[in-house]
Design a protein around this motif. Sequence first.
Motif, PDB file in Angstrom:
ATOM      1  N   MET A 149       0.825  -1.201   0.000  1.00 65.14           N
ATOM      2  CA  MET A 149       0.000   0.000   0.000  1.00 65.14           C
ATOM      3  C   MET A 149       0.864   1.257   0.000  1.00 65.14           C
ATOM      4  O   MET A 149       0.554   2.244  -0.689  1.00 65.14           O
ATOM      5  N   LEU A 150       1.943   1.238   0.780  1.00 67.63           N
ATOM      6  CA  LEU A 150       2.854   2.374   0.773  1.00 67.63           C
ATOM      7  C   LEU A 150       3.461   2.567  -0.612  1.00 67.63           C
ATOM      8  O   LEU A 150       3.549   3.698  -1.114  1.00 67.63           O
ATOM      9  N   GLY A 151       3.872   1.463  -1.244  1.00 63.97           N
ATOM     10  CA  GLY A 151       4.443   1.552  -2.584  1.00 63.97           C
ATOM     11  C   GLY A 151       3.441   2.056  -3.610  1.00 63.97           C
ATOM     12  O   GLY A 151       3.783   2.873  -4.469  1.00 63.97           O
ATOM     13  N   VAL A 152       2.197   1.579  -3.521  1.00 64.59           N
ATOM     14  CA  VAL A 152       1.161   2.043  -4.452  1.00 64.59           C
ATOM     15  C   VAL A 152       0.926   3.541  -4.268  1.00 64.59           C
ATOM     16  O   VAL A 152       0.762   4.286  -5.245  1.00 64.59           O
ATOM     17  N   GLY A 153       0.909   3.997  -3.018  1.00 65.96           N
ATOM     18  CA  GLY A 153       0.757   5.422  -2.768  1.00 65.96           C
ATOM     19  C   GLY A 153       1.883   6.238  -3.386  1.00 65.96           C
ATOM     20  O   GLY A 153       1.648   7.285  -4.011  1.00 65.96           O
ATOM     21  N   LEU A 154       3.117   5.756  -3.244  1.00 66.94           N
ATOM     22  CA  LEU A 154       4.261   6.452  -3.846  1.00 66.94           C
ATOM     23  C   LEU A 154       4.187   6.423  -5.368  1.00 66.94           C
ATOM     24  O   LEU A 154       4.509   7.419  -6.039  1.00 66.94           O
ATOM     25  N   MET A 155       3.745   5.284  -5.926  1.00 64.37           N
ATOM     26  CA  MET A 155       3.628   5.183  -7.380  1.00 64.37           C
ATOM     27  C   MET A 155       2.518   6.076  -7.912  1.00 64.37           C
ATOM     28  O   MET A 155       2.646   6.669  -8.988  1.00 64.37           O
ATOM     29  N   ILE A 156       1.426   6.186  -7.163  1.00 68.24           N
ATOM     30  CA  ILE A 156       0.342   7.083  -7.575  1.00 68.24           C
ATOM     31  C   ILE A 156       0.838   8.528  -7.591  1.00 68.24           C
ATOM     32  O   ILE A 156       0.546   9.297  -8.520  1.00 68.24           O
ATOM     33  N   ASN A 157       1.587   8.905  -6.554  1.00 70.96           N
ATOM     34  CA  ASN A 157       2.142  10.257  -6.522  1.00 70.96           C
ATOM     35  C   ASN A 157       3.040  10.512  -7.727  1.00 70.96           C
ATOM     36  O   ASN A 157       2.988  11.583  -8.348  1.00 70.96           O
ATOM     37  N   ALA A 158       3.886   9.533  -8.047  1.00 73.88           N
ATOM     38  CA  ALA A 158       4.779   9.681  -9.197  1.00 73.88           C
ATOM     39  C   ALA A 158       3.991   9.772 -10.498  1.00 73.88           C
ATOM     40  O   ALA A 158       4.295  10.595 -11.378  1.00 73.88           O
ATOM     41  N   GLN A 159       2.952   8.925 -10.630  1.00 73.85           N
ATOM     42  CA  GLN A 159       2.142   8.935 -11.853  1.00 73.85           C
ATOM     43  C   GLN A 159       1.377  10.239 -12.004  1.00 73.85           C
ATOM     44  O   GLN A 159       1.286  10.803 -13.103  1.00 73.85           O
ATOM     45  N   VAL A 160       0.834  10.753 -10.899  1.00 77.34           N
ATOM     46  CA  VAL A 160       0.119  12.030 -10.951  1.00 77.34           C
ATOM     47  C   VAL A 160       1.063  13.145 -11.385  1.00 77.34           C
ATOM     48  O   VAL A 160       0.708  14.008 -12.196  1.00 77.34           O
ATOM     49  N   GLY A 161       2.296  13.124 -10.857  1.00 80.21           N
ATOM     50  CA  GLY A 161       3.269  14.134 -11.264  1.00 80.21           C
ATOM     51  C   GLY A 161       3.587  14.067 -12.749  1.00 80.21           C
ATOM     52  O   GLY A 161       3.672  15.100 -13.425  1.00 80.21           O
ATOM     53  N   LEU A 162       3.743  12.851 -13.280  1.00 80.76           N
ATOM     54  CA  LEU A 162       4.018  12.686 -14.708  1.00 80.76           C
ATOM     55  C   LEU A 162       2.851  13.167 -15.563  1.00 80.76           C
ATOM     56  O   LEU A 162       3.046  13.837 -16.586  1.00 80.76           O
ATOM     57  N   MET A 163       1.640  12.800 -15.135  1.00 78.49           N
ATOM     58  CA  MET A 163       0.461  13.186 -15.914  1.00 78.49           C
ATOM     59  C   MET A 163       0.226  14.690 -15.869  1.00 78.49           C
ATOM     60  O   MET A 163      -0.184  15.298 -16.863  1.00 78.49           O
ATOM     61  N   LYS A 164       0.493  15.303 -14.708  1.00 79.07           N
ATOM     62  CA  LYS A 164       0.348  16.760 -14.620  1.00 79.07           C
ATOM     63  C   LYS A 164       1.352  17.453 -15.538  1.00 79.07           C
ATOM     64  O   LYS A 164       1.027  18.433 -16.198  1.00 79.07           O
TER      65      LYS A 164
END
Length: 302
Positions: A34-49
């Motif tokens: 869950m911690l890793g998914v949260g970090l990956m979501i943050n990274a993906q949101v940054g890329l998409m933004k």
Amino acid sequence: MRANFIFSEVWIGLRRNLTMTIAVIITVAVGMAMLGVGLMINAQVGLMKGYWGNQVEISVFLCNKGTAMQSCDGKAITTAQTKALHDHIKATAGVADVTFEDQATAYKNFQDSFSSNQALVKATQVEDMPQSFRVKVADPDNYQSVIQAVQGQPGVANVVDHKELIGPFFQMLDKLAYYALGVAIILVLAAALLIGNTVRLSAFNRRRETGIMRLVGASNLYIQLPFVMEGVIAGLIGGVFAAVILIVTKVLLFEELGKFFAGPTAQLGWDTVAETITYTMIIGVLICILASFVTLRRYLRV
């Protein structure tokens, strides 16, 4: 000889508390995943933004004959007004590029966007599509001045900023990331407590052996090391399971998400996944070590 003794003690502890060890492994795996998914979501949101920030445009829709907008008064924009508006937008501070989209181009884009709904495409004619200017801004975060400069100009029906359209989507992703991180923190705390209970139970079951070790002059670290290694082993195994979960999540979720909502440049890379796995495994092992040491200091009495 000492190493053989420590490893034998570790094996005895894992075997005696097999159920609790499995529970620790599962809790660490879920928490770190869950911690890793949260970090990956943050990274993906940054890329998409970043991706959509470069794609952000301001659409300046022009008046057609019969347009219902009050600013048009039912009249179509003239050729002279179109040229004057183009020059005005081009000269506005903060504008990087201006592209004119006529009705034929707009209808072609409409057909591509709604190709799955042929009934809607057939019911729409070229004359129904509005002309527009597609305005690229130099700074996607500073577009209001451009909008204010265009609104109210002769022949302008409506001004739409694409960033406002995709804003709620990014807000939803941010909330999802915070939620995932919050759940991960709760699971990490649960893992730490469970590891502490496992170590305490193992120390209680082996209080006679540890007492003998103290009597023969064994140091505190030498007595504590087998218990700490049990936690480390459980943390490593849990981290491996968490890594598998993160890899599967990357393939099944993030790659599909990138296809629908961003381009190839906004795809979450395997280097980011590898970094996330490394961080989560380190955090999982550190939690196990700290939980073991804290529990032993409080509960190990020999």
